[in-house]
Design a protein around this motif. Structure first.
Motif, PDB file in Angstrom:
ATOM      1  N   ALA A   9      -1.207   7.680  -8.443  1.00 25.96           N
ATOM      2  CA  ALA A   9      -2.618   7.626  -8.049  1.00 25.96           C
ATOM      3  C   ALA A   9      -2.903   6.460  -7.100  1.00 25.96           C
ATOM      4  N   GLN A  10      -1.879   5.627  -6.857  1.00 26.10           N
ATOM      5  CA  GLN A  10      -2.069   4.448  -6.002  1.00 26.10           C
ATOM      6  C   GLN A  10      -1.571   4.736  -4.589  1.00 26.10           C
ATOM      7  N   GLU A  11      -2.374   4.388  -3.602  1.00 26.18           N
ATOM      8  CA  GLU A  11      -1.978   4.631  -2.210  1.00 26.18           C
ATOM      9  C   GLU A  11      -0.832   3.735  -1.759  1.00 26.18           C
ATOM     10  N   ASP A  12      -0.691   2.571  -2.397  1.00 27.29           N
ATOM     11  CA  ASP A  12       0.327   1.627  -1.934  1.00 27.29           C
ATOM     12  C   ASP A  12       1.572   1.611  -2.813  1.00 27.29           C
ATOM     13  N   VAL A  13       1.704   2.599  -3.708  1.00 25.22           N
ATOM     14  CA  VAL A  13       2.876   2.674  -4.581  1.00 25.22           C
ATOM     15  C   VAL A  13       3.476   4.071  -4.498  1.00 25.22           C
ATOM     16  N   GLU A  14       4.793   4.142  -4.388  1.00 24.08           N
ATOM     17  CA  GLU A  14       5.487   5.429  -4.347  1.00 24.08           C
ATOM     18  C   GLU A  14       6.631   5.427  -5.355  1.00 24.08           C
ATOM     19  N   VAL A  15       6.627   6.367  -6.282  1.00 18.51           N
ATOM     20  CA  VAL A  15       7.723   6.520  -7.232  1.00 18.51           C
ATOM     21  C   VAL A  15       8.834   7.295  -6.521  1.00 18.51           C
ATOM     22  N   VAL A  16       9.970   6.657  -6.323  1.00 15.50           N
ATOM     23  CA  VAL A  16      11.047   7.286  -5.551  1.00 15.50           C
ATOM     24  C   VAL A  16      12.126   7.909  -6.424  1.00 15.50           C
ATOM     25  N   GLY A  17      12.105   7.640  -7.723  1.00 18.98           N
ATOM     26  CA  GLY A  17      13.109   8.223  -8.591  1.00 18.98           C
ATOM     27  C   GLY A  17      12.889   7.871 -10.042  1.00 18.98           C
ATOM     28  N   GLU A  18      13.626   8.544 -10.925  1.00 23.15           N
ATOM     29  CA  GLU A  18      13.561   8.310 -12.363  1.00 23.15           C
ATOM     30  C   GLU A  18      14.964   8.317 -12.940  1.00 23.15           C
ATOM     31  N   ALA A  19      15.171   7.506 -13.974  1.00 29.46           N
ATOM     32  CA  ALA A  19      16.450   7.481 -14.676  1.00 29.46           C
ATOM     33  C   ALA A  19      16.194   7.366 -16.172  1.00 29.46           C
TER      34      ALA A  19
END
Length: 239
Positions: free
Chosen positions: A43-53
């Motif tokens: 929901a944040q414009e300045d944060v991007e989740v690029v992966g999960e482990a």
């Protein structure tokens, strides 16, 4: 354990052209927990989740491949725990690590701090505080949850649970730098240190930068841990 790589949509890519986007890797063995963090961060414009482990080994491998800015790391996981994963990631200079724990006085969290984590938060931290913490760690600006960090250090080092280091490592500091480090370890902000020592905030920032450089420390959290381990600040010391 399952690992996953995700990419943001066009809107997120457009946002990245306007300001720096903080790239985050989520690491937790509970998929529902990762899902909750993702909902908050997406929901944040300045944060991007690029992966999960889902375990520490997958985290190390994904961090090396994706080069995120921040790894949001659980500490109690199978295959490779978060402490060992944190050490491998930070020693490689791959990313900064923000540890998430269920317990506010967790020896795993202390071990993670000693092994390079830039701070830790409780898993029930309010969403706004989680986002603020990620931004703070990304900027290298602040100790995350300083009161909880100090309680953790007070408990384990005060009870003899920590290995003390030779105070001679601090000999490279000037008297003023030792004074500033002491106040940093007691949880004071740059503004508070400036007021206490009758200095400008810019001067305090310069001192903090020199302290980190001279002691080969990554950030303020590492400075706090070192101050405790060398006995410069002792458990129970007030601000």
């Amino acid at each position: 354990m399952r690992s996953d790589v995700r990419r943001g949509g066009a809107g997120r890519r457009e946002a990245s052209t306007l300001s720096a986007v903080i790239r985050v890797l989520l690491v937790d063995d509970q998929e529902l927990m990762r899902m909750g963090f993702r909902m908050v961060l997406d929901a944040q414009e300045d944060v991007e989740v690029v992966g999960e482990a889902g375990d520490g080994q997958a985290a190390v491998e994904l961090a090396d491949r994706l080069r995120p800015d921040i790894v949001l790391m659980d500490v109690r996981m199978p295959v490779l725990d978060g402490v060992a994963a944190t050490q491998r990631i930070t020693e490689a200079g791959t990313a900064k690590v923000l540890v998430m724990t269920t317990f506010d006085l967790d020896e795993y969290a202390l071990a993670a701090l000693r092994n390079g984590a830039s701070g830790f938060l409780l898993k029930d931290t309010p969403p706004a505080d989680l986002v603020s913490a990620i931004r703070a760690v990304a900027s290298g600006d602040a100790v995350v949850s300083p009161s909880v960090t100090r309680r953790l250090l007070d408990r384990f080092l005060g009870a003899g649970g920590g290995e003390l280091r030779d105070a001679a490592v601090l000999d490279v500091l000037t008297d003023r730098e030792r004074e500033v480090l002491t106040l940093v370890a007691k949880g004071l902000s740059n503004t508070e240190i400036a007021e206490k020592l009758f200095l400008s905030e810019a001067t305090v920032k310069t001192h903090v930068g020199r302290i980190l450089s001279k002691l080969d420390l990554r950030d303020r959290v590492q400075a706090v841990v070192l101050a405790y381990e060398t006995g410069l600040v002792r458990p129970g010391d007030g601000g």
